[in-house]
Write a protein that holds these residues in place. Structure first.
Motif, PDB file in Angstrom:
ATOM      1  N   PRO A  50       0.835  -1.201   0.000  1.00 55.40           N
ATOM      2  CA  PRO A  50       0.000   0.000   0.000  1.00 55.40           C
ATOM      3  C   PRO A  50       0.870   1.252   0.000  1.00 55.40           C
ATOM      4  O   PRO A  50       1.879   1.316   0.711  1.00 55.40           O
ATOM      5  N   CYS A  51       0.482   2.231  -0.789  1.00 56.56           N
ATOM      6  CA  CYS A  51       1.320   3.427  -0.943  1.00 56.56           C
ATOM      7  C   CYS A  51       0.451   4.687  -0.923  1.00 56.56           C
ATOM      8  O   CYS A  51      -0.555   4.774  -1.630  1.00 56.56           O
ATOM      9  N   LEU A  52       0.889   5.652  -0.128  1.00 59.05           N
ATOM     10  CA  LEU A  52       0.231   6.950  -0.019  1.00 59.05           C
ATOM     11  C   LEU A  52       1.107   8.031  -0.639  1.00 59.05           C
ATOM     12  O   LEU A  52       2.299   8.109  -0.348  1.00 59.05           O
ATOM     13  N   ALA A  53       0.514   8.846  -1.487  1.00 55.09           N
ATOM     14  CA  ALA A  53       1.198  10.033  -2.011  1.00 55.09           C
ATOM     15  C   ALA A  53       0.766  11.241  -1.190  1.00 55.09           C
ATOM     16  O   ALA A  53      -0.414  11.399  -0.874  1.00 55.09           O
ATOM     17  N   ILE A 107       2.953   1.023   5.420  1.00 53.39           N
ATOM     18  CA  ILE A 107       2.476   1.717   4.225  1.00 53.39           C
ATOM     19  C   ILE A 107       3.585   2.613   3.690  1.00 53.39           C
ATOM     20  O   ILE A 107       4.171   3.403   4.436  1.00 53.39           O
ATOM     21  N   ALA A 108       3.884   2.484   2.413  1.00 57.22           N
ATOM     22  CA  ALA A 108       4.903   3.327   1.790  1.00 57.22           C
ATOM     23  C   ALA A 108       4.343   4.726   1.559  1.00 57.22           C
ATOM     24  O   ALA A 108       3.133   4.907   1.384  1.00 57.22           O
ATOM     25  N   VAL A 109       5.225   5.717   1.563  1.00 59.90           N
ATOM     26  CA  VAL A 109       4.818   7.098   1.333  1.00 59.90           C
ATOM     27  C   VAL A 109       5.738   7.732   0.292  1.00 59.90           C
ATOM     28  O   VAL A 109       6.954   7.582   0.354  1.00 59.90           O
ATOM     29  N   ARG A 110       5.120   8.416  -0.658  1.00 59.46           N
ATOM     30  CA  ARG A 110       5.871   9.217  -1.631  1.00 59.46           C
ATOM     31  C   ARG A 110       5.432  10.663  -1.485  1.00 59.46           C
ATOM     32  O   ARG A 110       4.243  10.977  -1.568  1.00 59.46           O
ATOM     33  N   ARG A 111       6.407  11.540  -1.249  1.00 65.86           N
ATOM     34  CA  ARG A 111       6.095  12.951  -1.025  1.00 65.86           C
ATOM     35  C   ARG A 111       6.399  13.781  -2.268  1.00 65.86           C
ATOM     36  O   ARG A 111       7.437  13.624  -2.893  1.00 65.86           O
ATOM     37  N   PHE A 112       5.475  14.673  -2.585  1.00 63.72           N
ATOM     38  CA  PHE A 112       5.636  15.624  -3.676  1.00 63.72           C
ATOM     39  C   PHE A 112       5.547  17.019  -3.060  1.00 63.72           C
ATOM     40  O   PHE A 112       4.471  17.465  -2.666  1.00 63.72           O
ATOM     41  N   GLN A 116       0.239  12.870 -12.359  1.00 63.99           N
ATOM     42  CA  GLN A 116       1.279  11.864 -12.151  1.00 63.99           C
ATOM     43  C   GLN A 116       0.829  10.830 -11.120  1.00 63.99           C
ATOM     44  O   GLN A 116       1.026   9.617 -11.306  1.00 63.99           O
ATOM     45  N   VAL A 117       0.221  11.295 -10.068  1.00 64.79           N
ATOM     46  CA  VAL A 117      -0.290  10.397  -9.031  1.00 64.79           C
ATOM     47  C   VAL A 117      -1.397   9.512  -9.601  1.00 64.79           C
ATOM     48  O   VAL A 117      -1.442   8.298  -9.355  1.00 64.79           O
ATOM     49  N   ASN A 118      -2.293  10.108 -10.364  1.00 63.86           N
ATOM     50  CA  ASN A 118      -3.396   9.342 -10.965  1.00 63.86           C
ATOM     51  C   ASN A 118      -2.882   8.199 -11.838  1.00 63.86           C
ATOM     52  O   ASN A 118      -3.455   7.099 -11.851  1.00 63.86           O
ATOM     53  N   GLU A 119      -1.814   8.466 -12.575  1.00 66.96           N
ATOM     54  CA  GLU A 119      -1.328   7.509 -13.575  1.00 66.96           C
ATOM     55  C   GLU A 119      -0.387   6.461 -12.998  1.00 66.96           C
ATOM     56  O   GLU A 119      -0.063   5.482 -13.685  1.00 66.96           O
ATOM     57  N   ASP A 120       0.054   6.646 -11.774  1.00 69.73           N
ATOM     58  CA  ASP A 120       1.011   5.719 -11.161  1.00 69.73           C
ATOM     59  C   ASP A 120       0.251   4.611 -10.431  1.00 69.73           C
ATOM     60  O   ASP A 120      -0.327   4.825  -9.361  1.00 69.73           O
ATOM     61  N   ALA A 121       0.266   3.420 -10.991  1.00 70.22           N
ATOM     62  CA  ALA A 121      -0.491   2.302 -10.418  1.00 70.22           C
ATOM     63  C   ALA A 121       0.052   1.848  -9.069  1.00 70.22           C
ATOM     64  O   ALA A 121      -0.658   1.183  -8.303  1.00 70.22           O
ATOM     65  N   CYS A 141      -4.006   9.367  -2.126  1.00 73.94           N
ATOM     66  CA  CYS A 141      -3.330  10.660  -2.185  1.00 73.94           C
ATOM     67  C   CYS A 141      -3.897  11.606  -1.129  1.00 73.94           C
ATOM     68  O   CYS A 141      -5.121  11.741  -0.995  1.00 73.94           O
ATOM     69  N   LEU A 142      -3.002  12.252  -0.403  1.00 76.82           N
ATOM     70  CA  LEU A 142      -3.357  13.302   0.541  1.00 76.82           C
ATOM     71  C   LEU A 142      -2.857  14.620  -0.038  1.00 76.82           C
ATOM     72  O   LEU A 142      -1.656  14.809  -0.207  1.00 76.82           O
ATOM     73  N   LEU A 143      -3.766  15.521  -0.350  1.00 78.37           N
ATOM     74  CA  LEU A 143      -3.433  16.839  -0.892  1.00 78.37           C
ATOM     75  C   LEU A 143      -3.715  17.873   0.186  1.00 78.37           C
ATOM     76  O   LEU A 143      -4.858  18.055   0.613  1.00 78.37           O
ATOM     77  N   PHE A 144      -2.664  18.563   0.634  1.00 84.40           N
ATOM     78  CA  PHE A 144      -2.849  19.555   1.679  1.00 84.40           C
ATOM     79  C   PHE A 144      -3.534  20.796   1.126  1.00 84.40           C
ATOM     80  O   PHE A 144      -3.210  21.281   0.040  1.00 84.40           O
TER      81      PHE A 144
END
Length: 281
Positions: A32-35, A61-66, A83-88, A93-96
C-alpha cells in the motif's frame, strides 16, 4: 464527572487492523502506498505530515512525497496530481489545503482520481457520502468522529444529534454518515437561533465551528456525549477546542478533550483508507 473519550485507544485499534491488512497485501506483492502533495511549508501541514509519516511507517504503508514551492502555479500542481493518478503503485493521495491564492482549489481537487481520494476532497467522493455510495472515501476527520462514537459504544440508532458546523470537511459529511446509521441529525451553525437550547435538547453534540471555548455550560445537560472537533488557540495561546472543557466536564456524561481527542484518530483513518484503496485496486 464525565468520561473522557480519548482518541488514542480508537486510533490504536484502527492501526492494528490496518497493519494486519497491509501485511497481507505485502505478502501478495502489493505494498500500500500513499502520495502526499504539499504546496509550501505551512507549519500545520508539516505537523500533520509528520504524524502521517509516523503512522504509515508503523502500519507498513509506503509514502511518496511531492513537495512544491508555495508559489507553484496551478498547472504545476495539476501535473503532479496527474502523475499520481497515472502511477499504479500509488493507491491513495493526501493533498494539503488550502492551496495558494490564485489556484482554483476545486479544479485541482476534482482532478484527483476518486479511487485515490483517501481524504474525501473530490466532488465524486462527497457525492458518494451523501448518496451512501462506495466511490472514494469520506473526509478523514468526519469519519474519525463516527469511529470514536462507535468505539466507545455510544448508541447512534435513534439518537438525536446536533452537528454544529456546516463545512464539507466535517459538518455536512458527518451528518450524512450519522443519518446512514439511523441517527436523527440536526445541522446547526454559529448563527442558529437559541443554539444553547438546541444543543441541550440533543443526546450527542458534535462541535466544528472553529471558535475557541464557544460552547459553555449553558449548551449542555446531564447524560449527553460531546465530540469536540475544534482546533483553536485560547487567549493564553494554549491549544483548545470549541468546547470549554472545564465548563462542560462536570455536566455531561462523556466528552472528548482537545488535544488528544478526535484529531489523534484522523491519521489512523487515513491509513485505513489507503489500505482499502490498495485492496480495491
Amino acid at each position: 464527572m464525565a468520561e473522557v473519550l480519548l482518541g488514542k485507544p480508537v486510533a490504536d485499534a484502527i492501526a492494528e487492523e490496518v497493519r494486519t491488512r497491509a501485511e497481507a497485501l505485502a505478502a501478495k506483492g502489493r505494498m500500500p502506498c500513499l502520495a502526499i502533495i504539499r504546496v509550501g511549508a505551512r507549519e500545520e501541514d508539516l505537523s500533520y505530515e509528520r504524524g502521517a509519516l509516523k503512522r504509515a511507517g508503523s502500519a507498513g504503508i509506503a509514502v511518496r512525497r511531492f513537495e512544491l514551492d508555495a508559489e507553484a502555479p496551478q498547472e504545476e500542481i495539476l501535473d503532479v496530481v496527474r502523475q499520481v493518478n497515472e502511477d499504479a503503485s500509488i493507491h491513495g493521495c493526501l493533498l494539503f489545503r488550502p492551496l495558494p491564492a490564485g489556484v482554483d482549489e476545486a479544479a485541482v481537487c476534482d482532478a484527483l482520481s476518486p479511487v485515490k481520494d483517501v481524504d474525501g476532497i473530490t466532488s465524486a467522493s462527497l457525492a458518494s457520502v451523501f448518496m451512501d455510495g462506495d466511490c472514494g472515501f469520506a473526509p478523514c476527520t468526519a469519519e474519525a468522529c463516527v469511529r470514536l462514537l462507535e468505539h466507545y459504544g455510544i448508541p447512534l440508532e435513534g439518537a438525536r444529534v446536533a452537528v454544529v458546523g456546516r463545512s464539507l470537511v466535517i459538518g455536512k459529511p458527518v451528518a450524512m454518515m450519522l443519518l446512514a446509521r439511523n441517527a436523527t441529525v440536526t445541522v446547526a451553525h454559529s448563527r442558529t437561533a437559541n443554539l444553547p437550547g438546541l444543543c441541550r435538547s440533543q443526546d450527542i453534540v458534535i462541535t466544528a465551528v472553529g471558535r475557541a471555548k464557544m460552547f459553555v455550560e449553558e449548551h449542555f445537560r446531564e447524560g449527553q456525549t460531546v465530540v469536540d472537533v475544534g482546533i483553536n488557540m485560547d487567549a493564553d495561546g494554549a491549544l483548545c477546542g470549541d468546547v470549554d472543557f472545564d465548563a462542560a466536564e462536570p455536566v455531561v456524561r462523556a466528552l472528548t478533550p482537545v488535544p488528544r481527542g478526535v484529531g489523534s484518530i484522523t491519521t489512523a483513518v487515513l491509513m485505513d483508507h489507503v489500505v482499502s484503496a490498495a485492496e480495491r485496486a
